[in-house]
Design an enzyme around this catalytic site. Structure first.
Site, PDB file in Angstrom:
ATOM      1  N   THR A   9       0.839  -1.202   0.000  1.00  0.00           N
ATOM      2  CA  THR A   9       0.000   0.000   0.000  1.00  0.00           C
ATOM      3  C   THR A   9       0.870   1.246   0.000  1.00  0.00           C
ATOM      4  O   THR A   9       2.015   1.211   0.460  1.00  0.00           O
ATOM      5  CB  THR A   9      -0.937   0.021   1.225  1.00  0.00           C
ATOM      6  OG1 THR A   9      -1.819   1.131   1.123  1.00  0.00           O
ATOM      7  CG2 THR A   9      -0.178   0.121   2.532  1.00  0.00           C
ATOM      8  N   ASP A  67      -7.625  -3.547  -1.046  1.00  0.00           N
ATOM      9  CA  ASP A  67      -8.429  -2.587  -1.794  1.00  0.00           C
ATOM     10  C   ASP A  67      -9.723  -2.403  -1.026  1.00  0.00           C
ATOM     11  O   ASP A  67     -10.329  -3.382  -0.570  1.00  0.00           O
ATOM     12  CB  ASP A  67      -8.702  -3.060  -3.228  1.00  0.00           C
ATOM     13  CG  ASP A  67      -9.089  -1.875  -4.099  1.00  0.00           C
ATOM     14  OD1 ASP A  67      -8.242  -0.965  -4.276  1.00  0.00           O
ATOM     15  OD2 ASP A  67     -10.225  -1.827  -4.590  1.00  0.00           O
ATOM     16  N   SER A  68     -10.099  -1.158  -0.842  1.00  0.00           N
ATOM     17  CA  SER A  68     -11.235  -0.893   0.029  1.00  0.00           C
ATOM     18  C   SER A  68     -12.016   0.310  -0.463  1.00  0.00           C
ATOM     19  O   SER A  68     -11.596   1.007  -1.383  1.00  0.00           O
ATOM     20  CB  SER A  68     -10.742  -0.675   1.463  1.00  0.00           C
ATOM     21  OG  SER A  68      -9.541   0.061   1.492  1.00  0.00           O
ATOM     22  N   GLY A 152      -8.960   9.225   5.412  1.00  0.00           N
ATOM     23  CA  GLY A 152      -9.956   9.105   4.353  1.00  0.00           C
ATOM     24  C   GLY A 152     -11.361   9.527   4.772  1.00  0.00           C
ATOM     25  O   GLY A 152     -11.578  10.637   5.263  1.00  0.00           O
TER      26      GLY A 152
HETATM   27  P1  ITT Z   1      -3.391   1.869  -1.798  1.00  0.00           P
HETATM   28  O1  ITT Z   1      -4.152   1.574  -3.070  1.00  0.00           O
HETATM   29  O2  ITT Z   1      -1.975   2.251  -2.044  1.00  0.00           O
HETATM   30  O3  ITT Z   1      -3.525   0.781  -0.768  1.00  0.00           O
HETATM   31  P2  ITT Z   1      -5.424   3.912  -1.457  1.00  0.00           P
HETATM   32  O4  ITT Z   1      -5.661   4.932  -0.408  1.00  0.00           O
HETATM   33  O5  ITT Z   1      -5.419   4.379  -2.883  1.00  0.00           O
HETATM   34  O6  ITT Z   1      -4.056   3.179  -1.111  1.00  0.00           O
HETATM   35  P3  ITT Z   1      -7.655   2.228  -2.211  1.00  0.00           P
HETATM   36  O7  ITT Z   1      -7.305   2.294  -3.640  1.00  0.00           O
HETATM   37  O8  ITT Z   1      -8.028   0.901  -1.625  1.00  0.00           O
HETATM   38  O9  ITT Z   1      -6.477   2.764  -1.273  1.00  0.00           O
HETATM   39  O10 ITT Z   1      -8.811   3.246  -1.984  1.00  0.00           O
HETATM   40  C1  ITT Z   1      -9.595   3.164  -0.844  1.00  0.00           C
HETATM   41  C2  ITT Z   1     -10.245   4.503  -0.577  1.00  0.00           C
HETATM   42  O11 ITT Z   1     -11.184   4.333   0.471  1.00  0.00           O
HETATM   43  C3  ITT Z   1      -9.223   5.531  -0.122  1.00  0.00           C
HETATM   44  O12 ITT Z   1      -9.637   6.792  -0.524  1.00  0.00           O
HETATM   45  C4  ITT Z   1      -9.281   5.427   1.381  1.00  0.00           C
HETATM   46  O13 ITT Z   1      -8.962   6.628   2.006  1.00  0.00           O
HETATM   47  C5  ITT Z   1     -10.734   5.013   1.615  1.00  0.00           C
HETATM   48  N1  ITT Z   1     -10.749   4.097   2.751  1.00  0.00           N
HETATM   49  C6  ITT Z   1     -10.371   2.793   2.761  1.00  0.00           C
HETATM   50  N2  ITT Z   1     -10.390   2.311   3.999  1.00  0.00           N
HETATM   51  C7  ITT Z   1     -10.764   3.327   4.783  1.00  0.00           C
HETATM   52  C8  ITT Z   1     -10.924   3.468   6.164  1.00  0.00           C
HETATM   53  O14 ITT Z   1     -10.637   2.468   6.997  1.00  0.00           O
HETATM   54  N3  ITT Z   1     -11.311   4.641   6.623  1.00  0.00           N
HETATM   55  C9  ITT Z   1     -11.548   5.661   5.800  1.00  0.00           C
HETATM   56  N4  ITT Z   1     -11.404   5.644   4.487  1.00  0.00           N
HETATM   57  C10 ITT Z   1     -11.016   4.471   3.976  1.00  0.00           C
END
Ligand code: ITT
Length: 198
Positions: A9, A67-68, A152
């Site tokens: 990540t 991925d979330s 986030g």
């Molecule tokens: P990586 O891909 O490098 O892991 P990313 O932030 O781009 O980092 P994602 O593509 O999975 O991660 O996007 C997930 C989005 O959802 C991202 O904007 C996060 O901030 C948000 N998100 C995921 N988990 C969260 C949480 O536990 N609390 C708040 N926001 C979350």
């Protein structure tokens, strides 16, 4: 043999959670250098797999990718897999929350605006097929944002279980109530069966 798991990540908030949630199970490290993976999948599974394979190819170490996203029911599950760049890649988080509020408002629907955080993890060790784990945390979007913790969307989403926004939770509470906590609990059980003496 001691294992160090590479967390695939670029998100420091996620990395901190992996380190805390897997304490005593397996040691976690970041890559130390950012790796830009094009997240063009249409599902969490596709994107988690892409990140895992890309990090594995680059660093040649067992990896765990995440991925979330946040799914809002009245928006038909949006922003979902597009959560990281919802409203535009360069928005500040304040602007992204405002964009989400405006999309909800435009539906004309009366709250509460229920939804869920979703997390899909992908473990890949270069030898065996990738393994996936999933977690989900239900709740509702709140306006205005509340709390200073997390990252986030945390300040605008309230946990149904704890009735606080995810940004108002302590790190331990977020572990108990979150999508990532649930997915990592499953991963931990699986990991321990694979490494009983580690
Ligand atoms: P990586 O891909 O490098 O892991 P990313 O932030 O781009 O980092 P994602 O593509 O999975 O991660 O996007 C997930 C989005 O959802 C991202 O904007 C996060 O901030 C948000 N998100 C995921 N988990 C969260 C949480 O536990 N609390 C708040 N926001 C979350």
């Amino acid at each position: 043999m001691s294992h160090v798991l590479l967390i695939a990540t670029t998100n420091k908030g996620k990395l901190d959670e992996f380190k805390l949630y897997l304490k005593g199970v397996v040691e976690c490290s970041g890559s130390g250098e950012p790796l830009d993976v094009e997240e063009d999948g249409t599902t969490y599974w596709e994107n988690a797999l892409k990140k895992a394979l890309r990090f594995y190819e680059t660093f040649q170490r067992p990896v765990l990718a995440d991925d979330s996203g946040l799914e809002v029911d009245v928006l038909g599950g949006a922003p979902g897999v597009y959560s990281a760049r919802y409203g535009g890649a360069d928005l500040t988080w304040e602007d992204r929350w405002a964009y989400l509020y405006s999309k909800i408002e435009a539906t004309g629907a009366i709250g509460p605006h229920t939804g869920a955080f979703v997390c899909v993890l992908c473990y890949y060790d270069g030898l065996n097929p990738p393994v996936f784990f999933q977690g989900k945390a239900s709740g509702q979007v709140v306006q205005p944002p509340r709390g200073n913790g997390g990252f986030g969307y945390d300040p605008i989403f309230e946990s149904r279980l704890l009735r606080k926004t995810f940004a108002e939770l302590s790190a331990k509470e977020k572990q108990t109530a979150s999508h990532r906590g649930e997915a990592l609990r499953q991963f931990s059980v699986w990991w321990k069966t694979k490494h009983p003496t580690a």
